[in-house]
Design an enzyme around this catalytic site. Sequence first.
Site, PDB file in Angstrom:
ATOM      1  N   ASP A  49       0.866  -1.160   0.000  1.00 28.40           N
ATOM      2  CA  ASP A  49       0.000   0.000   0.000  1.00 28.40           C
ATOM      3  C   ASP A  49       0.919   1.232   0.000  1.00 28.40           C
ATOM      4  OD1 ASP A  49      -2.419   1.561   0.432  1.00 28.40           O
ATOM      5  OD2 ASP A  49      -1.680   1.825   2.474  1.00 28.40           O
ATOM      6  N   ASP A  51      -0.110   5.172   0.938  1.00 31.31           N
ATOM      7  CA  ASP A  51      -0.343   6.148   2.008  1.00 31.31           C
ATOM      8  C   ASP A  51      -0.560   5.446   3.345  1.00 31.31           C
ATOM      9  OD1 ASP A  51      -0.288   8.049  -0.071  1.00 31.31           O
ATOM     10  OD2 ASP A  51      -2.431   7.762  -0.432  1.00 31.31           O
TER      11      ASP A  51
END
Length: 230
Positions: A49, A51
Amino acid sequence: MTTCAKWSKRASATADKVVSPHKLTEPGLWVERIGDRVFPPHLPALFLDRDGTINVDTDYPSDPAEMELRPQMLPAIAAANRTGIPVVVVTNQSGIARGYFGWSAFAAVNGRVLELLGNQGVFVDMVLACAYHEAGVGPLAVADHPMRKPNPGMLIEAGKRLDLDLQRSLIVGDRLADMQAGKRAGLAQGWLVDGDAAAQPGFAIRPLRDSSDLGGLLAAIEALGRDNRS
């Protein structure tokens, strides 16, 4: 002028340009191959991922000058680079669907994140971003789109493009949706940033809180590298 100010000025100019159309495979899906590393078929990948995992989450990040790396992730990316495993970013970007910013702002922010990683000597090989969301407008207003995590579409798309072995791949994220996407894509394990361990049928969630947890992730990446050489 500070480095951040210079970057912000460059990013503003970039944001005024039209995003290269080949990176948008459809209105809400960005697929970008980074660099020119060539990988043999059927390798596992390290899925990340963005953020809250690679960089500090600033809540719908749209300003490249605000980007700051989370140093915890750097050794994992370095280990994958060293062992020849592709590093693939899979990120939901509902801020685009909601109209908070556009793909050009995403490109500027993502470029800054990649630049910061490069400054640390680590590299990403592919970035996929999904902007579909039920609260969106126009063609991006799609509920439960197959590309949006927790659905596995972005992982499966990367798997097709890089000819990956998804079952042996790993995923790291800061939300349960990341873990669910990994499980649905056929992965066997994932690391949840600041989360708790959990065992599910066919999938293990491992915590990523401290140096001991990071050591376990690094060992798993190194083991994949040894398997590839054997």
